[in-house]
Design a protein around this motif. Structure first.
Motif, PDB file in Angstrom:
ATOM      1  N   PHE A 130       0.811  -1.213   0.000  1.00 20.05           N
ATOM      2  CA  PHE A 130       0.000   0.000   0.000  1.00 20.05           C
ATOM      3  C   PHE A 130       0.848   1.268   0.000  1.00 20.05           C
ATOM      4  CE2 PHE A 130      -2.780  -3.180   2.129  1.00 20.05           C
ATOM      5  CZ  PHE A 130      -3.812  -3.171   1.210  1.00 20.05           C
ATOM      6  N   ALA A 131       2.151   1.125  -0.217  1.00 25.49           N
ATOM      7  CA  ALA A 131       3.051   2.288  -0.147  1.00 25.49           C
ATOM      8  C   ALA A 131       2.672   3.359  -1.164  1.00 25.49           C
ATOM      9  CB  ALA A 131       4.492   1.836  -0.358  1.00 25.49           C
ATOM     10  N   SER A 132       2.311   2.949  -2.375  1.00 29.91           N
ATOM     11  CA  SER A 132       1.998   3.913  -3.433  1.00 29.91           C
ATOM     12  C   SER A 132       0.497   4.074  -3.641  1.00 29.91           C
ATOM     13  CB  SER A 132       2.663   3.469  -4.748  1.00 29.91           C
ATOM     14  OG  SER A 132       2.235   2.174  -5.114  1.00 29.91           O
ATOM     15  N   THR A 133      -0.273   3.605  -2.673  1.00 22.80           N
ATOM     16  CA  THR A 133      -1.734   3.660  -2.782  1.00 22.80           C
ATOM     17  C   THR A 133      -2.298   4.765  -1.900  1.00 22.80           C
ATOM     18  OG1 THR A 133      -1.775   1.261  -3.111  1.00 22.80           O
ATOM     19  CG2 THR A 133      -3.856   2.330  -2.589  1.00 22.80           C
ATOM     20  N   THR A 134      -3.164   5.585  -2.458  1.00 25.34           N
ATOM     21  CA  THR A 134      -3.769   6.670  -1.706  1.00 25.34           C
ATOM     22  C   THR A 134      -5.018   6.187  -0.971  1.00 25.34           C
ATOM     23  OG1 THR A 134      -5.197   7.369  -3.534  1.00 25.34           O
ATOM     24  CG2 THR A 134      -2.960   8.292  -3.457  1.00 25.34           C
ATOM     25  N   THR A 135      -5.476   6.993  -0.018  1.00 21.49           N
ATOM     26  CA  THR A 135      -6.698   6.670   0.717  1.00 21.49           C
ATOM     27  C   THR A 135      -7.892   6.588  -0.230  1.00 21.49           C
ATOM     28  OG1 THR A 135      -5.851   7.798   2.682  1.00 21.49           O
ATOM     29  CG2 THR A 135      -8.224   7.378   2.595  1.00 21.49           C
ATOM     30  N   GLY A 136      -7.904   7.485  -1.223  1.00 25.13           N
ATOM     31  CA  GLY A 136      -8.981   7.462  -2.207  1.00 25.13           C
ATOM     32  C   GLY A 136      -9.013   6.167  -2.999  1.00 25.13           C
ATOM     33  N   ASP A 137      -7.814   5.652  -3.326  1.00 25.96           N
ATOM     34  CA  ASP A 137      -7.732   4.386  -4.048  1.00 25.96           C
ATOM     35  C   ASP A 137      -8.300   3.247  -3.215  1.00 25.96           C
ATOM     36  OD1 ASP A 137      -6.597   5.460  -6.310  1.00 25.96           O
ATOM     37  OD2 ASP A 137      -4.542   5.139  -5.628  1.00 25.96           O
ATOM     38  N   LEU A 138      -7.982   3.239  -1.923  1.00 27.78           N
ATOM     39  CA  LEU A 138      -8.465   2.176  -1.036  1.00 27.78           C
ATOM     40  C   LEU A 138      -9.986   2.227  -0.896  1.00 27.78           C
ATOM     41  CD1 LEU A 138      -5.786   2.191   1.821  1.00 27.78           C
ATOM     42  CD2 LEU A 138      -6.102   0.481   0.026  1.00 27.78           C
ATOM     43  N   ILE A 139     -10.517   3.439  -0.762  1.00 29.96           N
ATOM     44  CA  ILE A 139     -11.968   3.599  -0.642  1.00 29.96           C
ATOM     45  C   ILE A 139     -12.653   3.126  -1.931  1.00 29.96           C
ATOM     46  CG2 ILE A 139     -13.846   5.271  -0.424  1.00 29.96           C
ATOM     47  CD1 ILE A 139     -12.024   6.927   1.370  1.00 29.96           C
ATOM     48  N   LEU A 140     -12.076   3.517  -3.078  1.00 35.49           N
ATOM     49  CA  LEU A 140     -12.634   3.090  -4.362  1.00 35.49           C
ATOM     50  C   LEU A 140     -12.536   1.579  -4.520  1.00 35.49           C
ATOM     51  CD1 LEU A 140     -13.810   3.807  -7.119  1.00 35.49           C
ATOM     52  CD2 LEU A 140     -11.478   4.170  -7.955  1.00 35.49           C
ATOM     53  N   PHE A 141     -11.420   0.999  -4.078  1.00 34.82           N
ATOM     54  CA  PHE A 141     -11.201  -0.449  -4.185  1.00 34.82           C
ATOM     55  C   PHE A 141     -12.248  -1.210  -3.378  1.00 34.82           C
ATOM     56  CE2 PHE A 141      -9.145  -4.309  -2.442  1.00 34.82           C
ATOM     57  CZ  PHE A 141      -8.878  -4.971  -3.635  1.00 34.82           C
ATOM     58  N   ILE A 142     -12.443  -0.810  -2.121  1.00 36.58           N
ATOM     59  CA  ILE A 142     -13.413  -1.482  -1.263  1.00 36.58           C
ATOM     60  C   ILE A 142     -14.835  -1.252  -1.775  1.00 36.58           C
ATOM     61  CG2 ILE A 142     -14.388  -1.573   1.076  1.00 36.58           C
ATOM     62  CD1 ILE A 142     -11.597  -0.807   2.113  1.00 36.58           C
ATOM     63  N   GLY A 143     -15.114  -0.011  -2.188  1.00 40.53           N
ATOM     64  CA  GLY A 143     -16.446   0.302  -2.702  1.00 40.53           C
ATOM     65  C   GLY A 143     -16.764  -0.474  -3.969  1.00 40.53           C
ATOM     66  N   LEU A 144     -15.741  -0.675  -4.806  1.00 45.70           N
ATOM     67  CA  LEU A 144     -15.929  -1.434  -6.046  1.00 45.70           C
ATOM     68  C   LEU A 144     -16.285  -2.880  -5.738  1.00 45.70           C
ATOM     69  CD1 LEU A 144     -15.744  -1.058  -9.121  1.00 45.70           C
ATOM     70  CD2 LEU A 144     -13.355  -1.781  -8.989  1.00 45.70           C
ATOM     71  N   ILE A 145     -15.588  -3.480  -4.788  1.00 45.32           N
ATOM     72  CA  ILE A 145     -15.874  -4.870  -4.415  1.00 45.32           C
ATOM     73  C   ILE A 145     -17.293  -5.000  -3.872  1.00 45.32           C
ATOM     74  CG2 ILE A 145     -15.276  -6.746  -2.838  1.00 45.32           C
ATOM     75  CD1 ILE A 145     -12.378  -5.833  -3.002  1.00 45.32           C
ATOM     76  N   ILE A 146     -17.647  -4.099  -2.956  1.00 45.15           N
ATOM     77  CA  ILE A 146     -18.984  -4.158  -2.345  1.00 45.15           C
ATOM     78  C   ILE A 146     -20.068  -3.930  -3.397  1.00 45.15           C
ATOM     79  CG2 ILE A 146     -20.548  -3.040  -0.709  1.00 45.15           C
ATOM     80  CD1 ILE A 146     -18.107  -2.408   1.029  1.00 45.15           C
ATOM     81  N   GLY A 147     -19.867  -2.910  -4.243  1.00 48.62           N
ATOM     82  CA  GLY A 147     -20.861  -2.591  -5.256  1.00 48.62           C
ATOM     83  C   GLY A 147     -21.037  -3.700  -6.278  1.00 48.62           C
ATOM     84  N   LEU A 148     -19.922  -4.213  -6.799  1.00 43.34           N
ATOM     85  CA  LEU A 148     -19.988  -5.282  -7.802  1.00 43.34           C
ATOM     86  C   LEU A 148     -20.598  -6.552  -7.223  1.00 43.34           C
ATOM     87  CD1 LEU A 148     -16.530  -4.934  -9.611  1.00 43.34           C
ATOM     88  CD2 LEU A 148     -18.788  -4.446 -10.570  1.00 43.34           C
ATOM     89  N   THR A 149     -20.198  -6.890  -5.995  1.00 43.69           N
ATOM     90  CA  THR A 149     -20.701  -8.120  -5.379  1.00 43.69           C
ATOM     91  C   THR A 149     -22.193  -8.020  -5.084  1.00 43.69           C
ATOM     92  OG1 THR A 149     -18.535  -8.532  -4.382  1.00 43.69           O
ATOM     93  CG2 THR A 149     -20.409  -9.717  -3.454  1.00 43.69           C
ATOM     94  N   SER A 150     -22.619  -6.866  -4.594  1.00 41.26           N
ATOM     95  CA  SER A 150     -24.043  -6.672  -4.304  1.00 41.26           C
ATOM     96  C   SER A 150     -24.870  -6.776  -5.577  1.00 41.26           C
ATOM     97  CB  SER A 150     -24.270  -5.305  -3.642  1.00 41.26           C
ATOM     98  OG  SER A 150     -23.568  -5.209  -2.424  1.00 41.26           O
ATOM     99  N   LEU A 151     -24.402  -6.113  -6.643  1.00 40.28           N
ATOM    100  CA  LEU A 151     -25.136  -6.119  -7.906  1.00 40.28           C
ATOM    101  C   LEU A 151     -25.162  -7.513  -8.526  1.00 40.28           C
ATOM    102  CD1 LEU A 151     -26.583  -4.555 -10.144  1.00 40.28           C
ATOM    103  CD2 LEU A 151     -24.340  -4.042 -11.134  1.00 40.28           C
TER     104      LEU A 151
END
Length: 237
Positions: A130-151
């Motif tokens: 996670f050294a080169s990963t921003t907080t925004g990237d992490l939020i988008l990553f988690i949100g993408l998993i939750i959104g895709l899985t729910s749909l």
């Protein structure tokens, strides 16, 4: 007779669901990497989806083996048990595929390579991962998993499990028929009847590497690398 026909129909539709899922995942990939995608001609995008179908068919065949066997077990187990096992398997693999898809989307931005086993080495060193990963990237990553899985889970539950009657007890004479259907999965798994099973080179058709990468199925590529225990740093070619 009707019970066997319904079981075959359900299995084929279930297989079709996974093929459609991976086609949609490829569409999401080209949409996510817009900067590179917009440089491609419409004909290239069309060919990408056409060539990529072979790997989509292959990985989908691997994923449906257990569900096909579960439907076969309807001759010996209760319909409720089979339905519960079928749904549990589906939702579990939907989550896994969406996690891998999200990882693939993010890693390609940094590594310009489709998902393989390289990232696994970083799991023991999350600070480096996670050294080169921003907080925004992490939020988008988690949100993408939750959104895709729910749909995806909603879709598969609505179209396959809600009010579906196909998962039902089949007569004993129907067992060989469904067994044959399972055996036929070997064809898409191998990509056909040719001597050498399908591999990444079968979907490489362009001089532009990004085009070839888009045609590769991320889940098939990961499974292939995992089965061969390929380390791209030790074996770059």
């Amino acid at each position: 007779m009707q019970a066997v026909f319904n079981s075959i129909s359900f299995n084929l539709k279930y297989y079709g669901f996974w093929v459609l899922y991976f086609v949609t995942a490829r569409f999401l990939f080209v949409s996510y990497h817009t900067d590179m995608t917009k440089t491609l001609a419409p004909s290239e995008l069309f060919l990408v989806f056409g060539y990529g179908l072979r790997l989509d068919f292959s990985i989908s065949a691997y994923l449906v083996i257990i569900p096909f066997i579960l439907v076969l077990f309807c001759s010996f187990l209760s319909e409720r048990t089979v339905r519960l096992a079928h749904k549990t398997y589906s939702f579990g693999f939907v989550l896994l595929m969406n996690i891998l898809l999200s990882i693939d989307l993010f890693l390609y931005s940094y590594w310009n390579a489709r998902l393989d086993t390289t990232f696994i080495r970083y799991l023991n060193t999350p600070d480096l991962m996670f050294a080169s990963t921003t907080t925004g990237d992490l939020i988008l990553f988690i949100g993408l998993i939750i959104g895709l899985t729910s749909l995806t889970c909603y879709s598969i539950n609505y179209f396959f499990y809600k009010g579906v009657k196909e998962i039902e007890r089949i007569p004993l004479w129907g067992i060989p028929v469904l067994t044959l259907l399972i055996g036929l999965l070997l064809l898409p798994m191998r990509g056909g009847l040719q001597t050498i099973p399908i591999n990444q080179s079968n979907v490489y058709f362009s001089n532009t590497m990004y085009v070839n990468h888009v045609a590769v199925n991320y889940a098939w590529n990961f499974m292939h690398a995992l089965s061969k225990q390929i380390d791209v740093n030790e074996h770059p070619f």
